[in-house]
Design a protein around this motif. Sequence first.
Motif, mmCIF file in Angstrom:
data_model
loop_
_atom_site.group_PDB
_atom_site.id
_atom_site.type_symbol
_atom_site.label_atom_id
_atom_site.label_comp_id
_atom_site.label_asym_id
_atom_site.label_seq_id
_atom_site.Cartn_x
_atom_site.Cartn_y
_atom_site.Cartn_z
ATOM 1 N N LYS A 190 0.824 -1.219 0.000
ATOM 2 C CA LYS A 190 0.000 0.000 0.000
ATOM 3 C C LYS A 190 0.854 1.263 0.000
ATOM 4 C CE LYS A 190 -2.198 -1.414 3.745
ATOM 5 N NZ LYS A 190 -1.639 -2.792 3.860
ATOM 6 N N ARG A 230 3.884 4.018 4.357
ATOM 7 C CA ARG A 230 4.944 4.791 5.000
ATOM 8 C C ARG A 230 5.487 5.894 4.108
ATOM 9 N NH1 ARG A 230 3.996 0.098 5.967
ATOM 10 N NH2 ARG A 230 3.765 -0.760 8.055
ATOM 11 N N HIS A 241 10.878 -1.445 5.239
ATOM 12 C CA HIS A 241 9.591 -2.089 5.531
ATOM 13 C C HIS A 241 9.483 -3.424 4.782
ATOM 14 C CE1 HIS A 241 5.350 -2.855 5.861
ATOM 15 N NE2 HIS A 241 5.164 -2.654 4.570
ATOM 16 N N ASP A 275 9.924 -11.397 8.317
ATOM 17 C CA ASP A 275 8.818 -11.773 9.213
ATOM 18 C C ASP A 275 8.088 -13.022 8.713
ATOM 19 O OD1 ASP A 275 7.070 -10.989 11.519
ATOM 20 O OD2 ASP A 275 5.561 -10.915 9.949
ATOM 21 N N ARG A 335 0.762 -10.031 0.495
ATOM 22 C CA ARG A 335 0.345 -9.123 -0.576
ATOM 23 C C ARG A 335 -0.268 -9.907 -1.745
ATOM 24 N NH1 ARG A 335 5.833 -5.311 -0.564
ATOM 25 N NH2 ARG A 335 5.209 -3.889 1.066
ATOM 26 N N ASP A 339 -4.741 -3.641 12.212
ATOM 27 C CA ASP A 339 -4.168 -4.892 11.703
ATOM 28 C C ASP A 339 -4.638 -6.083 12.545
ATOM 29 O OD1 ASP A 339 -1.994 -5.799 9.680
ATOM 30 O OD2 ASP A 339 -1.513 -6.885 11.519
HETATM 31 C C1 GRG Z 1 11.696 -9.154 10.848
HETATM 32 C C2 GRG Z 1 13.028 -7.423 12.104
HETATM 33 C C3 GRG Z 1 11.751 -7.889 11.581
HETATM 34 C C4 GRG Z 1 10.667 -7.136 11.803
HETATM 35 C C5 GRG Z 1 9.344 -7.419 11.306
HETATM 36 C C6 GRG Z 1 6.675 -5.021 10.928
HETATM 37 C C7 GRG Z 1 7.116 -6.372 11.286
HETATM 38 C C8 GRG Z 1 8.400 -6.481 11.977
HETATM 39 C C9 GRG Z 1 6.406 -7.454 10.952
HETATM 40 C C10 GRG Z 1 5.127 -7.429 10.280
HETATM 41 C C11 GRG Z 1 4.134 -8.126 11.113
HETATM 42 C C12 GRG Z 1 2.859 -7.464 10.971
HETATM 43 C C13 GRG Z 1 1.876 -8.105 10.071
HETATM 44 C C14 GRG Z 1 2.619 -6.355 11.659
HETATM 45 C C15 GRG Z 1 1.354 -5.651 11.602
HETATM 46 C C16 GRG Z 1 1.386 -4.313 10.971
HETATM 47 C C17 GRG Z 1 2.077 -4.324 9.672
HETATM 48 C C18 GRG Z 1 3.491 -3.894 9.659
HETATM 49 C C19 GRG Z 1 1.442 -4.690 8.584
HETATM 50 C C20 GRG Z 1 2.040 -4.694 7.245
HETATM 51 O O1 GRG Z 1 2.230 -3.395 6.804
HETATM 52 P P1 GRG Z 1 1.345 -2.803 5.615
HETATM 53 O O2 GRG Z 1 -0.105 -3.014 5.919
HETATM 54 O O3 GRG Z 1 1.773 -3.771 4.447
HETATM 55 O O4 GRG Z 1 1.777 -1.399 5.368
HETATM 56 P P2 GRG Z 1 1.892 -3.515 2.870
HETATM 57 O O5 GRG Z 1 1.848 -4.888 2.271
HETATM 58 O O6 GRG Z 1 0.757 -2.667 2.417
HETATM 59 O O7 GRG Z 1 3.207 -2.844 2.662
#
Ligand code: GRG
Length: 303
Positions: free
Chosen positions: A45, A48, A77, A84, A96, A219
């Motif tokens: 999306k 950021r 990101h 993750d 995605r 989320d």
């Molecule tokens: C591996 C060091 C390391 C960190 C990972 C952010 C994170 C830390 C993991 C993601 C886990 C997660 C699903 C968190 C919830 C919020 C989030 C970051 C969702 C994903 O971000 P979006 O919605 O994704 O901006 P898109 O796909 O739109 O970029």
Amino acid sequence: MEFSLFEKREKPLIEAALIEFLDKGTYSKGTLGQAMRYSLTAGGKRIRPLLLLATVHSLGGDTTKSYEIATALEYIHTYSLVHDDLPAMDNDAMRRGKPTNHKVYGEDIAILAGDGLLTQAFEIASLGSLPDAKKLALILALAKAAGPMGMVAGQTEDIEGENQQVSLEVLKAIHEKKTGELLRFSVYAGGVIADAPSRVAMLLNAFAAHFGLAFQILDDILDVVGDSKELGKKTGMDATLNKSTYPALLSLEGAKAALENEVVGARKTLVQISEYYQTKGGQFDIQLLSDMLDLLRLQQRRE
Ligand code: GRG
């Protein structure tokens, strides 16, 4: 300016910048470059970079000088999502709407693609025409936000919190680092680029904290009630991994109320920024960031 118009104008520029910097890398044609490109272009999306650019624009700053840092942010990101999803972490097969990086390229290359994205982000952040002092401040803040005091610490605490009930306070602290720090950086960077006065920078920081928490609560809510096709990933994962979440700790209704609370808090800080500029002179386009908040609020009402 309406966010929908801003997004229409800026998103293609962000997409172009993401690829332009990748193509400059000498390794971009090989497997590593393909794996990096796969996740970069899988259709995020771009919240950021959009939040960063929207902050710059709303303060009357120059968005054209912001793409390097916005790109670096999205690289970091994207790396965080690739790592993750790995079997050692959340073990996800879809992201995605597509197979996760390690499902396509294997775990070894996926780890390296994440490493490549993370490292190249700092190379990209050092480029561009911002004054060196601003670049240095932004690179330092980005390293802190993404690193072992920020996102990496949050991810560690999140993993350590699996299979045990953590308090709401602890959960909030985890979210502030895991998801909140990069979102907070987006807004901070916008303020630095647009030369926000210190009072405004402080208010922007408060806005970003509310926004980050609202984003994470959403989320959590979508993991319970969202449509996996629409979200592009499997839902119900938090319950499977026995994770403490806002709906788990507060019930679904309680989580929705908490989200609304954060949105109201965020909007208050925007009004305060507006009032500051009214008394001190100067313009603040409140609509852009306000519209982004509305999008968070609307998503949880869709079900
Ligand atoms: C591996 C060091 C390391 C960190 C990972 C952010 C994170 C830390 C993991 C993601 C886990 C997660 C699903 C968190 C919830 C919020 C989030 C970051 C969702 C994903 O971000 P979006 O919605 O994704 O901006 P898109 O796909 O739109 O970029």
